[in-house]
Design a protein around this motif. Structure first.
Motif, mmCIF file in Angstrom:
data_model
loop_
_atom_site.group_PDB
_atom_site.id
_atom_site.type_symbol
_atom_site.label_atom_id
_atom_site.label_comp_id
_atom_site.label_asym_id
_atom_site.label_seq_id
_atom_site.Cartn_x
_atom_site.Cartn_y
_atom_site.Cartn_z
ATOM 1 N N ALA A 1 0.830 -1.209 0.000
ATOM 2 C CA ALA A 1 0.000 0.000 0.000
ATOM 3 C C ALA A 1 0.866 1.261 0.000
ATOM 4 C CB ALA A 1 -0.927 -0.005 1.205
ATOM 5 N N VAL A 2 1.957 1.235 0.741
ATOM 6 C CA VAL A 2 2.854 2.396 0.781
ATOM 7 C C VAL A 2 3.462 2.652 -0.593
ATOM 8 C CG1 VAL A 2 5.030 3.272 1.707
ATOM 9 C CG2 VAL A 2 3.369 2.202 3.233
ATOM 10 N N PHE A 3 3.941 1.580 -1.254
ATOM 11 C CA PHE A 3 4.534 1.736 -2.583
ATOM 12 C C PHE A 3 3.495 2.234 -3.591
ATOM 13 C CE2 PHE A 3 7.944 -0.899 -0.886
ATOM 14 C CZ PHE A 3 9.058 -0.340 -1.491
ATOM 15 N N LEU A 4 2.295 1.687 -3.521
ATOM 16 C CA LEU A 4 1.234 2.114 -4.444
ATOM 17 C C LEU A 4 0.863 3.574 -4.215
ATOM 18 C CD1 LEU A 4 -1.107 -1.019 -4.461
ATOM 19 C CD2 LEU A 4 0.479 -0.274 -6.260
ATOM 20 N N THR A 5 0.819 3.985 -2.956
ATOM 21 C CA THR A 5 0.496 5.378 -2.647
ATOM 22 C C THR A 5 1.549 6.329 -3.208
ATOM 23 O OG1 THR A 5 -0.636 4.687 -0.619
ATOM 24 C CG2 THR A 5 0.017 7.008 -0.786
ATOM 25 N N LEU A 6 2.805 5.985 -3.019
ATOM 26 C CA LEU A 6 3.885 6.820 -3.547
ATOM 27 C C LEU A 6 3.851 6.855 -5.081
ATOM 28 C CD1 LEU A 6 6.829 5.791 -1.192
ATOM 29 C CD2 LEU A 6 5.556 7.944 -1.177
ATOM 30 N N GLY A 7 3.577 5.702 -5.698
ATOM 31 C CA GLY A 7 3.491 5.654 -7.154
ATOM 32 C C GLY A 7 2.337 6.497 -7.669
ATOM 33 N N ALA B 1 1.044 9.109 -6.148
ATOM 34 C CA ALA B 1 1.406 10.519 -5.938
ATOM 35 C C ALA B 1 2.343 10.996 -7.041
ATOM 36 C CB ALA B 1 2.049 10.693 -4.565
ATOM 37 N N TRP B 2 3.286 10.157 -7.427
ATOM 38 C CA TRP B 2 4.205 10.492 -8.520
ATOM 39 C C TRP B 2 3.425 10.724 -9.820
ATOM 40 C CZ3 TRP B 2 8.160 6.410 -10.707
ATOM 41 C CH2 TRP B 2 8.895 6.992 -11.756
ATOM 42 N N TRP B 3 2.517 9.786 -10.122
ATOM 43 C CA TRP B 3 1.717 9.918 -11.340
ATOM 44 C C TRP B 3 0.848 11.178 -11.302
ATOM 45 C CZ3 TRP B 3 -3.625 10.033 -11.710
ATOM 46 C CH2 TRP B 3 -4.138 10.009 -13.017
ATOM 47 N N ALA B 4 0.254 11.452 -10.155
ATOM 48 C CA ALA B 4 -0.648 12.604 -10.040
ATOM 49 C C ALA B 4 0.105 13.916 -10.247
ATOM 50 C CB ALA B 4 -1.338 12.601 -8.673
ATOM 51 N N VAL B 5 1.300 14.010 -9.662
ATOM 52 C CA VAL B 5 2.094 15.236 -9.789
ATOM 53 C C VAL B 5 2.492 15.479 -11.235
ATOM 54 C CG1 VAL B 5 4.313 16.294 -9.204
ATOM 55 C CG2 VAL B 5 2.925 15.255 -7.414
ATOM 56 N N THR B 6 2.934 14.427 -11.920
ATOM 57 C CA THR B 6 3.359 14.589 -13.312
ATOM 58 C C THR B 6 2.174 14.779 -14.256
ATOM 59 O OG1 THR B 6 3.429 12.164 -13.541
ATOM 60 C CG2 THR B 6 5.486 13.281 -12.973
ATOM 61 N N PHE B 7 1.077 14.078 -14.009
ATOM 62 C CA PHE B 7 -0.108 14.186 -14.867
ATOM 63 C C PHE B 7 -0.736 15.579 -14.787
ATOM 64 C CE2 PHE B 7 -4.704 13.719 -15.600
ATOM 65 C CZ PHE B 7 -4.685 13.160 -16.879
ATOM 66 N N SER B 8 -0.695 16.153 -13.597
ATOM 67 C CA SER B 8 -1.295 17.477 -13.405
ATOM 68 C C SER B 8 -0.437 18.597 -13.978
ATOM 69 C CB SER B 8 -1.542 17.733 -11.917
ATOM 70 O OG SER B 8 -0.310 17.771 -11.219
ATOM 71 N N GLY B 9 0.807 18.302 -14.313
ATOM 72 C CA GLY B 9 1.685 19.316 -14.870
ATOM 73 C C GLY B 9 2.336 20.220 -13.841
ATOM 74 N N LEU B 10 2.269 19.860 -12.564
ATOM 75 C CA LEU B 10 2.875 20.678 -11.517
ATOM 76 C C LEU B 10 4.393 20.714 -11.647
ATOM 77 C CD1 LEU B 10 0.750 19.613 -8.405
ATOM 78 C CD2 LEU B 10 0.638 21.776 -9.657
ATOM 79 N N VAL B 11 4.956 19.631 -12.190
ATOM 80 C CA VAL B 11 6.410 19.542 -12.370
ATOM 81 C C VAL B 11 6.689 19.241 -13.833
ATOM 82 C CG1 VAL B 11 8.532 18.387 -11.660
ATOM 83 C CG2 VAL B 11 6.670 18.670 -10.015
ATOM 84 N N GLN B 12 7.657 19.931 -14.407
ATOM 85 C CA GLN B 12 8.006 19.710 -15.802
ATOM 86 C C GLN B 12 8.680 18.347 -15.973
ATOM 87 O OE1 GLN B 12 10.310 22.913 -17.439
ATOM 88 N NE2 GLN B 12 8.934 24.504 -16.652
ATOM 89 N N PRO C 1 5.736 8.275 -14.682
ATOM 90 C CA PRO C 1 6.097 6.857 -14.525
ATOM 91 C C PRO C 1 6.100 6.099 -15.851
ATOM 92 C CG PRO C 1 4.546 7.521 -12.823
ATOM 93 C CD PRO C 1 4.642 8.669 -13.772
ATOM 94 N N GLY C 2 5.130 6.405 -16.714
ATOM 95 C CA GLY C 2 5.074 5.726 -18.008
ATOM 96 C C GLY C 2 6.296 6.006 -18.859
#
Length: 273
Positions: free
Chosen positions: A32-38, A40-51, A58-59
């Motif tokens: 669950a911890v690994f999935l949560t971190l993954g 969060a990583w996807w959400a940050v990149t998908f939303s465009g908050l980080v270039q 992840p993809g």
């Protein structure tokens, strides 16, 4: 009211110091911890908050690693790094264990060796990189030497502590039975200290992975660390993050294998508990 108390008890047990945890629950929490971190990583990149230059999706990292695996680069880098860490860690451990046992058992050797080991272990390993290149060039022996310096001195002191934790009553019992010092060492001290020594090896192999990357980041032409350096020059962030994650996977596998072997090699510990 009673039903509510019954529901609270399992939760309380989870947060009791030293309380046992069911194996399936342990695995579920870890996943669950690994999935949560993954996520969060996807959400940050998908939303465009980080270039993507700073944190690719992840993809993108996955596709880059698959590409490197298909052309053989990933396997070649992994094999050479695994070879280097296996040889260097084996050499460091083979030398550190007997030295640690020696100074843990005999005060005279402790007085002769421990101050020197303490002195050297506080020297930063990074500072030895130029010297090791000067001494042994930029080949595999330079990588072995960096890993050896980073692990040997720490291992010696940890093994010494493992030996010193052997209860004095055990040694006193051996003397009462008339055993010579040599047999006390082989029949009492070593069997008692071995589980701790094995745990020391499990911890220090994590340091070895760190020093391997350090050795391959400078004056190297192959390996996981070298590929990270090359990728940095060309702003290939996908490769950098992918290789960092791969190093974490290798380390996690190593750790779990050693934990599994510990249960096989020292079954008497679980029985005594």
């Amino acid at each position: 009211m009673l039903d509510a108390d019954k529901r609270r008890r399992p939760r309380r047990r989870l947060f009791r110091i030293g309380a046992e945890l069911d194996g399936k629950l342990h695995l579920a929490i870890a996943v669950a911890v690994f999935l949560t971190l993954g996520f969060a990583w996807w959400a940050v990149t998908f939303s465009g908050l980080v270039q993507p230059l700073f944190l690719p999706a992840p993809g993108a990292v996955w596709h880059r690693m698959v590409s490197l695996a298909l052309d053989g680069t990933l396997w070649q880098d992994s094999i050479i790094s695994l070879y280097r860490i296996a040889i260097a860690f084996a050499l460091a451990s083979a030398m550190a264990i007997p030295v640690g046992i020696l100074i843990g058992c005999f005060r005279v050797w402790e007085a002769a060796i421990e101050p020197l080991v303490d002195f050297v272990r506080y020297m930063p390993v990074v500072a030895f990189v130029p010297l090791t290149i000067l001494w042994s060039g930029t080949g595999d022996w330079q990588k072995f030497l960096i890993i050896w310096i980073g692990t040997f001195f720490q291992e010696v002191l940890m093994v010494m502590d493992n030996v010193k934790r052997v209860p004095a009553d055990y040694i006193g019992l051996g003397r009462t039975l008339g055993l010579p010092e040599r047999r006390i060492l082989w029949r009492i001290v070593l069997p008692s200290a071995l589980p701790g020594i094995w745990d020391t090896l499990r911890i220090s192999v994590g340091w070895a992975w760190t020093w391997l990357v350090l050795a391959e980041l400078v004056a190297a032409t192959s390996g996981l660390g070298y590929r990270i350096t090359v990728s940095q020059r060309f702003f290939q962030t996908q490769t950098i993050i992918g290789y960092i994650l791969l190093l974490g996977i290798f380390g996690l596998i190593t750790d779990q294998v050693m934990k599994a072997l510990e249960k096989v090699l020292f079954r008497y510990l679980s029985v005594s508990r």
